[in-house]
Scaffold this motif. Structure first.
Motif, PDB file in Angstrom:
ATOM      1  N   UNK A 200      -8.949 -36.703  22.686  1.00  0.00           N
ATOM      2  CA  UNK A 200      -7.987 -36.116  21.390  1.00  0.00           C
ATOM      3  C   UNK A 200      -6.697 -36.471  21.797  1.00  0.00           C
ATOM      4  N   UNK A 201      -6.348 -36.962  22.941  1.00  0.00           N
ATOM      5  CA  UNK A 201      -4.926 -37.409  23.181  1.00  0.00           C
ATOM      6  C   UNK A 201      -4.973 -38.937  23.622  1.00  0.00           C
ATOM      7  N   UNK A 202      -4.709 -39.681  22.634  1.00  0.00           N
ATOM      8  CA  UNK A 202      -5.007 -41.246  22.944  1.00  0.00           C
ATOM      9  C   UNK A 202      -3.979 -41.641  23.842  1.00  0.00           C
ATOM     10  N   UNK A 203      -2.977 -41.075  23.968  1.00  0.00           N
ATOM     11  CA  UNK A 203      -1.873 -41.506  25.025  1.00  0.00           C
ATOM     12  C   UNK A 203      -2.317 -41.992  26.298  1.00  0.00           C
ATOM     13  N   UNK A 204      -3.473 -41.101  26.715  1.00  0.00           N
ATOM     14  CA  UNK A 204      -4.226 -41.496  28.054  1.00  0.00           C
ATOM     15  C   UNK A 204      -4.864 -42.718  27.954  1.00  0.00           C
ATOM     16  N   UNK A 205      -5.086 -42.987  26.860  1.00  0.00           N
ATOM     17  CA  UNK A 205      -6.068 -44.627  26.771  1.00  0.00           C
ATOM     18  C   UNK A 205      -4.884 -45.614  26.699  1.00  0.00           C
ATOM     19  N   UNK A 206      -3.717 -45.286  25.923  1.00  0.00           N
ATOM     20  CA  UNK A 206      -2.675 -46.183  25.983  1.00  0.00           C
ATOM     21  C   UNK A 206      -1.891 -46.361  27.467  1.00  0.00           C
ATOM     22  N   UNK A 207      -1.806 -45.465  28.011  1.00  0.00           N
ATOM     23  CA  UNK A 207      -1.355 -45.666  29.439  1.00  0.00           C
ATOM     24  C   UNK A 207      -2.287 -46.324  30.276  1.00  0.00           C
ATOM     25  N   UNK A 208      -3.650 -45.979  30.317  1.00  0.00           N
ATOM     26  CA  UNK A 208      -4.346 -46.729  31.044  1.00  0.00           C
ATOM     27  C   UNK A 208      -4.625 -48.198  30.824  1.00  0.00           C
TER      28      UNK A 208
ATOM     29  N   UNK B 191      -4.548 -40.042  33.202  1.00  0.00           N
ATOM     30  CA  UNK B 191      -4.686 -38.610  33.029  1.00  0.00           C
ATOM     31  C   UNK B 191      -3.609 -37.936  33.589  1.00  0.00           C
ATOM     32  N   UNK B 192      -3.443 -38.237  34.922  1.00  0.00           N
ATOM     33  CA  UNK B 192      -2.312 -37.187  35.758  1.00  0.00           C
ATOM     34  C   UNK B 192      -1.128 -37.735  35.348  1.00  0.00           C
ATOM     35  N   UNK B 193      -0.749 -38.862  35.498  1.00  0.00           N
ATOM     36  CA  UNK B 193       0.829 -39.636  35.070  1.00  0.00           C
ATOM     37  C   UNK B 193       1.142 -39.155  33.828  1.00  0.00           C
ATOM     38  N   UNK B 194       0.234 -39.238  32.650  1.00  0.00           N
ATOM     39  CA  UNK B 194       0.798 -39.165  31.476  1.00  0.00           C
ATOM     40  C   UNK B 194       1.244 -37.812  31.226  1.00  0.00           C
ATOM     41  N   UNK B 195       1.238 -36.878  32.138  1.00  0.00           N
ATOM     42  CA  UNK B 195       1.897 -35.580  32.161  1.00  0.00           C
ATOM     43  C   UNK B 195       3.046 -35.495  33.216  1.00  0.00           C
TER      44      UNK B 195
ATOM     45  N   UNK C 174      -3.170 -30.501  21.016  1.00  0.00           N
ATOM     46  CA  UNK C 174      -1.770 -30.901  20.310  1.00  0.00           C
ATOM     47  C   UNK C 174      -0.789 -30.737  21.170  1.00  0.00           C
ATOM     48  N   UNK C 175      -0.600 -29.474  21.962  1.00  0.00           N
ATOM     49  CA  UNK C 175       0.378 -29.536  22.868  1.00  0.00           C
ATOM     50  C   UNK C 175       0.371 -30.567  23.844  1.00  0.00           C
ATOM     51  N   UNK C 176      -0.932 -30.879  24.373  1.00  0.00           N
ATOM     52  CA  UNK C 176      -0.720 -32.143  25.329  1.00  0.00           C
ATOM     53  C   UNK C 176      -0.245 -33.400  24.768  1.00  0.00           C
ATOM     54  N   UNK C 177      -0.566 -33.676  23.481  1.00  0.00           N
ATOM     55  CA  UNK C 177      -0.095 -34.913  22.797  1.00  0.00           C
ATOM     56  C   UNK C 177       1.399 -35.028  22.644  1.00  0.00           C
ATOM     57  N   UNK C 178       2.105 -33.950  22.708  1.00  0.00           N
ATOM     58  CA  UNK C 178       3.546 -33.628  22.639  1.00  0.00           C
ATOM     59  C   UNK C 178       4.011 -34.220  23.969  1.00  0.00           C
ATOM     60  N   UNK C 179       3.538 -33.769  25.009  1.00  0.00           N
ATOM     61  CA  UNK C 179       4.076 -33.968  26.302  1.00  0.00           C
ATOM     62  C   UNK C 179       3.863 -35.432  26.585  1.00  0.00           C
ATOM     63  N   UNK C 180       2.498 -36.010  26.325  1.00  0.00           N
ATOM     64  CA  UNK C 180       2.122 -37.274  26.474  1.00  0.00           C
ATOM     65  C   UNK C 180       2.970 -38.184  25.738  1.00  0.00           C
ATOM     66  N   UNK C 181       3.155 -37.934  24.752  1.00  0.00           N
ATOM     67  CA  UNK C 181       4.044 -38.863  23.813  1.00  0.00           C
ATOM     68  C   UNK C 181       5.421 -39.143  24.357  1.00  0.00           C
ATOM     69  N   UNK C 182       5.875 -38.135  24.961  1.00  0.00           N
ATOM     70  CA  UNK C 182       7.400 -38.310  25.663  1.00  0.00           C
ATOM     71  C   UNK C 182       7.148 -39.405  26.739  1.00  0.00           C
ATOM     72  N   UNK C 183       6.097 -39.113  27.576  1.00  0.00           N
ATOM     73  CA  UNK C 183       5.963 -40.081  28.590  1.00  0.00           C
ATOM     74  C   UNK C 183       5.785 -41.536  28.270  1.00  0.00           C
ATOM     75  N   UNK C 184       5.164 -41.688  27.418  1.00  0.00           N
ATOM     76  CA  UNK C 184       4.594 -43.010  26.516  1.00  0.00           C
ATOM     77  C   UNK C 184       5.956 -43.625  26.112  1.00  0.00           C
TER      78      UNK C 184
END
Ligand code: TRP
Ligand code: SF4
Length: 329
Positions: free
Chosen positions: A84-92, A137-141, A307-317
């Motif tokens: 549910x947090x596609x940023x994991x896949x984008x970073x991968x 997974x780890x670095x996206x946060x 949803x909360x995770x996506x906010x943090x992950x999107x900042x990293x991306x």
């Protein structure tokens, strides 16, 4: 600012006491001292269970019930579903541009798992990339602390190497995360081998107290203690390994002494263990009933966490896209 933690589990089945002692207890404690994100890593499950997608789907809810019953607290930690947090896949994907294939082929678990799970075809692209997805997974946060078992150390090492390479090529974005190993010893299962679903020797967190009793009372003991008057050796007995983890100091001494002198029987010893083990299982069992009766609410909690995770992950991306010059504004 508190240090950030990420850890995850694959939704491949119900959890057992080994998971509680080896991982969950550690996670639960870290909720007080760290900013924690805990992921149900369903994509990681699919790397090997891609032919049993229905099972993975069901196990997402199962594992969430086990986690919340044990004491993970969605008020204090972010509890999310990886897919549910596609940023994991984008970073991968972006990491896959800079990571040489031999780095992945060299990870010891790669060939080990292929050997062990011969019935599955693990010659896939996704399975090779397993540890790289884990690094994402780890670095996206930007987590710097990763509570895991010994078997994951090589994955965390790879994660550090990926972070370093990215930071060197572009601009420093990522920390170099460290594994935080649990002190708890490996738990034996009812047959004396390591507790594991694949051996069918586990005591599940969802088990009712009656069945826990039954399993402990029939559990393997020191094989040298055949009769009641034969002295035993607690160091060779899987029941005593459970005492070491669950029984209070006094009871442990009583059991060890009684075993060595044949002062107690194995049933006495096991009943003493149950006095401290059942109170661990019982409250989990009660909480579980509530969670099972409100699966819709539980899913909503996981969506909210995602949803909360996506906010943090999107900042990293955002930083990553900028660093790799694929931000077009
Ligand atoms: N590979 C881990 C395991 O099998 C699960 C996992 C996936 C994980 N992503 C992670 C653990 C990130 C820690 C951090 O146990
Ligand atoms: Fe094991 Fe306890 Fe029996 Fe000794 S008395 S063999 S420790 S179960």
């Amino acid at each position: 600012m508190k240090n950030r933690v990420f850890s995850g589990m694959r939704p491949t089945g119900r959890l057992h006491l080994g998971h509680l002692v080896g991982a969950l207890d550690n996670w639960i404690q870290m909720q007080d001292t760290h900013d924690c994100v805990f992921g149900i890593v369903d994509w990681h499950a699919l790397t090997s269970e891609y032919q049993d997608v229905e099972k993975v789907n069901r196990n997402v809810v199962e594992i969430a019930i086990d986690w919340f019953a044990a004491g993970l607290d969605p008020e204090r930690s972010i509890v999310m579903i990886q897919s549910q947090v596609p940023q994991h896949a984008e970073l991968h994907l972006l990491f896959s541009m800079i990571v040489p294939v031999p780095w992945l082929e060299r990870v010891p678990t790669y060939k080990e798992q292929q050997q062990q799970l011969k019935e599955k075809d693990l010659s896939t692209y996704g399975f090779l990339g397993y540890p790289l997805l884990q690094a994402a997974d780890i670095l996206v946060y930007k987590a710097d602390t990763v509570p895991v078992g010994e078997d994951q150390v090589s994955h965390i090492e790879l994660c550090r190497e990926v972070a370093r390479r990215f930071n060197n090529f572009y601009t420093p974005v990522f920390p170099e995360p460290q594994a935080k190993l649990t002190k708890a010893p490996k738990l034996p299962g009812t047959d004396g081998r390591k507790m594991s679903k694949s051996y069918g020797n586990e005591i599940q967190l969802s088990e009712d107290p009656k069945s826990v009793r039954q399993k402990v009372l029939t559990m393997m003991t020191d094989p040298a203690r055949v009769r009641r008057h034969d002295p035993g050796n607690p160091d060779l007995c899987p029941v005593f390994d459970l005492h070491r983890v669950f029984t209070k100091e006094q009871g442990k001494e009583w059991a060890a002494e009684g075993c060595r002198t044949a002062g107690i029987g194995c049933i006495d010893c096991k009943k003493r263990l149950l006095e401290d083990l059942i109170p661990v299982i019982e409250p989990l069992h009660e909480k579980r009933v509530k969670l099972e009766n409100n699966v819709a609410g539980l899913k909503e909690t996981l969506f909210e966490g995602s949803r909360k995770a996506r906010v943090i992950a999107e900042q990293t991306l955002d930083e990553v896209r900028q660093a790799m010059r694929i931000k077009y504004t």
